[in-house]
Enzyme design. Sequence first.
Site, PDB file in Angstrom:
ATOM      1  N   ARG A 173       0.788  -1.267  -0.107  1.00  0.00           N
ATOM      2  CA  ARG A 173       0.022  -0.077   0.186  1.00  0.00           C
ATOM      3  C   ARG A 173       0.928   1.329   0.163  1.00  0.00           C
ATOM      4  O   ARG A 173       1.246   2.067  -0.884  1.00  0.00           O
ATOM      5  CB  ARG A 173      -1.012  -0.078   1.121  1.00  0.00           C
ATOM      6  CG  ARG A 173      -2.018   0.843   1.179  1.00  0.00           C
ATOM      7  CD  ARG A 173      -1.475   2.422   1.673  1.00  0.00           C
ATOM      8  NE  ARG A 173      -1.309   2.661   2.916  1.00  0.00           N
ATOM      9  CZ  ARG A 173      -0.766   3.639   3.521  1.00  0.00           C
ATOM     10  NH1 ARG A 173      -0.666   4.572   2.788  1.00  0.00           N
ATOM     11  NH2 ARG A 173      -0.368   3.503   4.609  1.00  0.00           N
ATOM     12  N   ASP A 174       1.554   1.742   1.206  1.00  0.00           N
ATOM     13  CA  ASP A 174       2.354   2.758   1.118  1.00  0.00           C
ATOM     14  C   ASP A 174       3.589   2.733   0.471  1.00  0.00           C
ATOM     15  O   ASP A 174       4.097   3.670  -0.268  1.00  0.00           O
ATOM     16  CB  ASP A 174       2.733   2.979   2.545  1.00  0.00           C
ATOM     17  CG  ASP A 174       3.374   4.306   2.930  1.00  0.00           C
ATOM     18  OD1 ASP A 174       3.148   5.236   2.242  1.00  0.00           O
ATOM     19  OD2 ASP A 174       3.991   4.594   3.942  1.00  0.00           O
ATOM     20  N   HIS A 233       6.278   4.529  12.559  1.00  0.00           N
ATOM     21  CA  HIS A 233       6.294   4.484  10.950  1.00  0.00           C
ATOM     22  C   HIS A 233       7.292   5.574  10.667  1.00  0.00           C
ATOM     23  O   HIS A 233       7.020   6.606  10.645  1.00  0.00           O
ATOM     24  CB  HIS A 233       4.810   4.801  10.433  1.00  0.00           C
ATOM     25  CG  HIS A 233       4.594   4.756   9.109  1.00  0.00           C
ATOM     26  ND1 HIS A 233       3.913   3.841   8.491  1.00  0.00           N
ATOM     27  CD2 HIS A 233       5.573   5.594   8.197  1.00  0.00           C
ATOM     28  CE1 HIS A 233       4.004   4.116   7.040  1.00  0.00           C
ATOM     29  NE2 HIS A 233       4.934   4.853   6.780  1.00  0.00           N
ATOM     30  N   HIS A 267      10.316   7.234   8.003  1.00  0.00           N
ATOM     31  CA  HIS A 267      10.893   7.487   6.664  1.00  0.00           C
ATOM     32  C   HIS A 267      12.390   7.660   6.648  1.00  0.00           C
ATOM     33  O   HIS A 267      12.879   8.069   7.645  1.00  0.00           O
ATOM     34  CB  HIS A 267      10.079   8.556   5.845  1.00  0.00           C
ATOM     35  CG  HIS A 267       8.671   8.027   5.416  1.00  0.00           C
ATOM     36  ND1 HIS A 267       8.390   7.768   3.941  1.00  0.00           N
ATOM     37  CD2 HIS A 267       7.683   7.722   6.051  1.00  0.00           C
ATOM     38  CE1 HIS A 267       6.988   7.471   3.924  1.00  0.00           C
ATOM     39  NE2 HIS A 267       6.676   7.356   5.082  1.00  0.00           N
ATOM     40  N   CYS A 285       5.373   9.636  -0.254  1.00  0.00           N
ATOM     41  CA  CYS A 285       4.085  10.345   0.282  1.00  0.00           C
ATOM     42  C   CYS A 285       3.775  11.100  -1.042  1.00  0.00           C
ATOM     43  O   CYS A 285       4.517  12.122  -1.381  1.00  0.00           O
ATOM     44  CB  CYS A 285       4.050  10.985   1.497  1.00  0.00           C
ATOM     45  SG  CYS A 285       2.751  12.028   1.989  1.00  0.00           S
ATOM     46  N   ASN A 318      10.108   4.158   2.952  1.00  0.00           N
ATOM     47  CA  ASN A 318       9.952   3.746   4.297  1.00  0.00           C
ATOM     48  C   ASN A 318      11.244   3.353   4.960  1.00  0.00           C
ATOM     49  O   ASN A 318      12.015   2.821   4.098  1.00  0.00           O
ATOM     50  CB  ASN A 318       8.734   3.057   4.437  1.00  0.00           C
ATOM     51  CG  ASN A 318       7.307   3.764   4.157  1.00  0.00           C
ATOM     52  OD1 ASN A 318       6.707   4.199   5.017  1.00  0.00           O
ATOM     53  ND2 ASN A 318       6.930   3.389   2.728  1.00  0.00           N
TER      54      ASN A 318
END
Length: 303
Positions: free
Chosen positions: A20-21, A213, A215, A246, A255
Amino acid sequence: MIVRDAELPKQVTIYEVGPRDGLQNESVIVPLEVKAEFIDRLVAAGLPIVEATSFVHPKWVPQLADAAELVARLQLDGPVPLPVLVPNERGLDRALEAGCTHIAIFGSATETFAQKNLNSTLDDQFAMFGPVVVRAREAGLDVRAYVSMCFGDPWEGDVPIDQVVTAGKRLLDLGASQLSLGDTIGVGTAAQVGALIDAFGESGVGVQSLAMHFHDTYGQALANAYAALCHGITTFDASAGGLGGCPYAESATGNLATEDLVWMLNGLGIEHGVDLEALVATSVWMGQQLGKEPASAVVRALG
């Protein structure tokens, strides 16, 4: 060599966000079959949770326009949860129609990002998420909440800790079971991570309710993960091969790479259940599908 620190958690959960991300910001549309195989490979490698996709409007994230078709191919009743992100009630409707059992909502700690990402104000986002969480809970779904821009915002600069805590607690108060604290543009450093976790603790939110989370924009993701471990965090979001970014924050790079996190955890003697060799092979394969080298240092070293 494994050096076990008794002060660190014995076991952690890796919440894989690559499908997803990781993929949402890719410029070339990834075929449905590739996405499905990516998820299958991650599950086979031992990832205990794999976030599959997002039921966001295709206009905003074209890469995930095939969410319903993808979910239809997945084993939603299997032992590995496959959460989907939902932006609003319409997204929840689609998730319920697809038979999803785990969802996530994505909030903001700053006014500007709420406007750009959610087309909402900082306060109004909670009114938008409220019925989503209530309906999801009534349907028996698990609900996770993300709060973004926890350390810095590209438009507003440094984000005050108390502002993040207030936003995060409001998401938890809606009924989310876990809150993932996002360093969306990767500007956080280790001491800031510890200070934020401590501030949540002082407000009554324990580490068992939190995930991190990170990055890696400034190369701090792994150091920040270690700092979070030292403060008792046991759930970490990560993305195979370091995929991600993002779409609403151009300065954000990938990430925290799942392989890099696993390598560190192995050295610390912390259990996680992931087969590193299978994971590296998966990231190498996915890199080939995307036509680029994975960002993970461990994949570059072993792949």
